[in-house]
Design an enzyme around this catalytic site. Structure first.
Site, PDB file in Angstrom:
ATOM      1  N   LYS A 154      48.131 146.363  24.108  1.00 52.60           N
ATOM      2  CA  LYS A 154      46.797 146.126  23.535  1.00 52.60           C
ATOM      3  C   LYS A 154      46.201 147.474  23.182  1.00 52.60           C
ATOM      4  CE  LYS A 154      43.968 142.616  22.796  1.00 52.60           C
ATOM      5  NZ  LYS A 154      44.330 141.221  22.495  1.00 52.60           N
TER       6      LYS A 154
HETATM    7  P1  NAD Z   1      36.383 137.910  15.972  1.00 52.71           P
HETATM    8  O1  NAD Z   1      35.899 139.301  15.929  1.00 52.71           O
HETATM    9  O2  NAD Z   1      36.918 137.311  14.728  1.00 52.71           O
HETATM   10  O3  NAD Z   1      35.233 136.938  16.527  1.00 52.71           O
HETATM   11  C1  NAD Z   1      34.547 137.220  17.708  1.00 52.71           C
HETATM   12  C2  NAD Z   1      33.402 136.238  17.808  1.00 52.71           C
HETATM   13  O4  NAD Z   1      32.730 136.450  19.065  1.00 52.71           O
HETATM   14  C3  NAD Z   1      32.343 136.409  16.716  1.00 52.71           C
HETATM   15  O5  NAD Z   1      31.953 135.139  16.242  1.00 52.71           O
HETATM   16  C4  NAD Z   1      31.181 137.058  17.454  1.00 52.71           C
HETATM   17  O6  NAD Z   1      29.933 136.745  16.899  1.00 52.71           O
HETATM   18  C5  NAD Z   1      31.334 136.437  18.813  1.00 52.71           C
HETATM   19  N1  NAD Z   1      30.605 137.198  19.831  1.00 52.71           N
HETATM   20  C6  NAD Z   1      30.683 138.506  20.122  1.00 52.71           C
HETATM   21  N2  NAD Z   1      29.791 138.818  21.076  1.00 52.71           N
HETATM   22  C7  NAD Z   1      29.131 137.676  21.382  1.00 52.71           C
HETATM   23  C8  NAD Z   1      28.083 137.351  22.271  1.00 52.71           C
HETATM   24  N3  NAD Z   1      27.548 138.267  23.070  1.00 52.71           N
HETATM   25  N4  NAD Z   1      27.650 136.073  22.323  1.00 52.71           N
HETATM   26  C9  NAD Z   1      28.197 135.126  21.525  1.00 52.71           C
HETATM   27  N5  NAD Z   1      29.191 135.375  20.667  1.00 52.71           N
HETATM   28  C10 NAD Z   1      29.652 136.629  20.594  1.00 52.71           C
HETATM   29  O7  NAD Z   1      37.475 137.863  17.156  1.00 52.71           O
HETATM   30  P2  NAD Z   1      38.656 136.824  17.350  1.00 52.71           P
HETATM   31  O8  NAD Z   1      39.880 137.414  16.766  1.00 52.71           O
HETATM   32  O9  NAD Z   1      38.224 135.476  16.946  1.00 52.71           O
HETATM   33  O10 NAD Z   1      38.851 136.886  18.933  1.00 52.71           O
HETATM   34  C11 NAD Z   1      38.073 136.101  19.835  1.00 52.71           C
HETATM   35  C12 NAD Z   1      38.771 136.049  21.184  1.00 52.71           C
HETATM   36  O11 NAD Z   1      40.097 135.508  21.017  1.00 52.71           O
HETATM   37  C13 NAD Z   1      38.986 137.393  21.882  1.00 52.71           C
HETATM   38  O12 NAD Z   1      38.976 137.193  23.275  1.00 52.71           O
HETATM   39  C14 NAD Z   1      40.388 137.787  21.452  1.00 52.71           C
HETATM   40  O13 NAD Z   1      40.982 138.717  22.322  1.00 52.71           O
HETATM   41  C15 NAD Z   1      41.050 136.426  21.535  1.00 52.71           C
HETATM   42  N6  NAD Z   1      42.298 136.301  20.774  1.00 52.71           N
HETATM   43  C16 NAD Z   1      42.331 136.566  19.435  1.00 52.71           C
HETATM   44  C17 NAD Z   1      43.532 136.389  18.755  1.00 52.71           C
HETATM   45  C18 NAD Z   1      43.634 136.584  17.266  1.00 52.71           C
HETATM   46  O14 NAD Z   1      44.699 136.261  16.697  1.00 52.71           O
HETATM   47  N7  NAD Z   1      42.617 137.045  16.570  1.00 52.71           N
HETATM   48  C19 NAD Z   1      44.676 135.971  19.438  1.00 52.71           C
HETATM   49  C20 NAD Z   1      44.589 135.689  20.798  1.00 52.71           C
HETATM   50  C21 NAD Z   1      43.395 135.860  21.452  1.00 52.71           C
END
Ligand code: NAD
Length: 463
Positions: A135
């Site tokens: 990561k």
């Molecule tokens: P992203 O940046 O696209 O979206 C993050 C979201 O979280 C946004 O909608 C943002 O507004 C919201 N957010 C941030 N702070 C917040 C708060 N204080 N209150 C409410 N909402 C809040 O990120 P993502 O890629 O969708 O990732 C989201 C989660 O999924 C993370 O934990 C990431 O590690 C995990 N994840 C992502 C992937 C991937 O392929 N992108 C894969 C596995 C796991």
């Protein structure tokens, strides 16, 4: 079995037990029970103790193999230079090259990156793909950067870690605050600094690329699709078919918005959504597709109820949606609550507020151990993150395979293979739950640890 009494009943370490495993003393861990890395290692060790994982494997998995921290200057649009901090943590490569996302966020810290890297090792092992865990991230607020500043930060960070990543060594991917465009800049920078003879192969250094430069069809939605696949496999057994299910989603970025759209297409109703800009409720169902388009354009949910464009039927897409407070969001009655934002957001307070039967962890580590314990007491089932959100890395693996063999799969093939991997991982988890009479989280870690332990057993430890 060397399991503790608490574990065998709940599968969740009590606050006073976090950091108590002898491995923590042996490795000189800080004892802060709120530290995400300590919590994550604690959860892993709880499961490892249930199946008597070899001591040497436990200590190896309790620490990352490599922790890289870099500082690099970037010229900002106004001409001044700013120093940024970046990380790449390579947790384990017993199963294959290090693999894991890159996060651009102001709160990126080393211990969080270490925790997320460990989760990647567990995830890849649970889904049985030949990758280890890694990561990384850059401490920055991508929303506050112009596009050209974001590009320079990305390229300069890539240059700083270029000797420590590679298509068969460590392969980053998108995470919070990064996307396919950022991956394209990384691939291009890496390729430009590689020998021309290896240039094409250099594109494999990242996954989640735009399709035009070797990205896989179905990758952008893959994590959300995987969440839906796991729910469709596991929830009907709890009397919760997707058709007619009521859902709320915390975080409406890549993972949350795709999970919402796919589940709505499958017959679920998304009645609540909240992100960093605000919350919305619509008991007859939010227009998840219009909301995703709105967020991509406006950077968040706020204002959707008033400013959303008209749908094909001529109605305003946000009609019927009401802005709600954080408390109202958590208290909205649903069948399934999907946290898809950041880590540790569901603490004791939120766990008490939730009115749902199941939490499907789309985000990594969204629930603290204290929050988890309350959900357990309240009889709320949790589908653990290392299972639920493994769809992203699974399709990343498909992308890497396609790049390596110079072929492109159609979307149907990607979706079918993803579904097969997710369903097998869900069944592995259910089997471990039955066999060891533990919670789903411990079961998922057990199913992951069984595989990685076998690999260590047959490989041995050099020399
Ligand atoms: P992203 O940046 O696209 O979206 C993050 C979201 O979280 C946004 O909608 C943002 O507004 C919201 N957010 C941030 N702070 C917040 C708060 N204080 N209150 C409410 N909402 C809040 O990120 P993502 O890629 O969708 O990732 C989201 C989660 O999924 C993370 O934990 C990431 O590690 C995990 N994840 C992502 C992937 C991937 O392929 N992108 C894969 C596995 C796991």
């Amino acid at each position: 079995m060397t399991t503790t009494a608490t574990e065998s009943v709940t599968g969740i370490p009590a606050a006073e037990q976090i950091g108590r495993d002898p491995v923590f003393d042996e490795l000189g861990f800080p004892k802060d029970p709120n530290n995400l890395f300590t919590q994550t290692v604690g959860t892993m060790l709880e499961a490892a103790n249930v199946i008597d994982v070899m001591h040497r494997v436990k200590i190896i998995l309790a620490q990352p193999k490599n922790e890289l921290m870099v500082h690099f200057p970037v010229r900002m649009d106004d001409g001044h230079h700013k120093l940024f901090k970046g990380y790449r943590v390579q947790h384990n490569n017993a199963l294959g090259p290090y693999k894991g996302g890159l996060r651009f966020h102001p709160d990126v810290h080393l211990d969080d990156v270490k925790a997320l890297a460990l989760l990647m090792t567990m995830k890849c092992s649970l889904v049985r793909i030949p990758f280890g865990g890694g990561k990384g991230g850059v401490k920055c607020d991508p929303r506050a950067l112009s596009v050209s500043e974001l590009e320079r930060v990305t390229r300069r960070f890539t240059a700083a870690i270029a000797n420590d990543i590679g298509p068969d060594y460590d392969i980053p991917a998108p995470d919070v605050g990064t996307n396919a465009q950022v991956m394209a800049w990384i691939a291009d920078t890496f390729q430009m600094s590689s020998s021309e003879r290896h240039a094409t192969d250099g594109m494999r250094v990242v996954t989640g690329k735009p399709v035009e430069i070797g990205g896989s069809l179905g990758r952008e939605k893959a994590t959300g699709q995987g969440v839906a696949d796991v729910m469709a496999e596991m929830l009907p057994q709890l009397g919760l078919p997707i058709e007619g299910m009521r859902i709320s989603v915390l975080g409406y970025g890549n993972v949350g918005s795709w999970a919402a759209r796919i589940l709505q297409n499958m017959g679920a109703t998304v009645v609540g959504a909240m992100d960093h800009t605000g919350g919305l409720r619509n008991d007859t169902g939010l227009d998840t597709h219009a909301l995703a388009e709105y967020c991509a354009r406006h950077g968040g949910i706020a204002g959707f109820e008033k400013q959303a464009p008209k749908t094909e039927s001529g109605q305003q897409a946000g009609r019927g949606a009401t802005p709600i407070s954080e408390d109202e969001f958590y208290e909205t009655p649903v069948d399934v609550f999907i946290p898809a934002a950041l880590e540790q957001m569901i603490q004791e307070k939120q766990s008490r507020q939730l009115k749902c039967r199941v939490v499907a962890e789309a985000a990594n580590a969204p629930i603290t151990p204290a929050g988890d314990r309350i959900l357990l007491e309240r009889g709320i089932e949790v589908l653990p993150a290392i299972l639920c959100n493994a769809g992203g890395v699974t399709v990343s693996y498909f992308e890497w395979v396609q790049n390596k063999s110079c072929v492109s799969w159609d979307e149907e093939t990607v979706d079918r293979e993803l579904n097969r991997h997710m369903c097998m991982a869900a069944r592995r988890t259910l089997l471990a739950k039955q066999q060891y009479e533990c919670g789903l989280r411990t079961a998922a870690y057990i199913a992951a640890l069984e595989h990685v332990s076998k690999v260590y057993k047959v490989r041995g430890i050099f020399p």
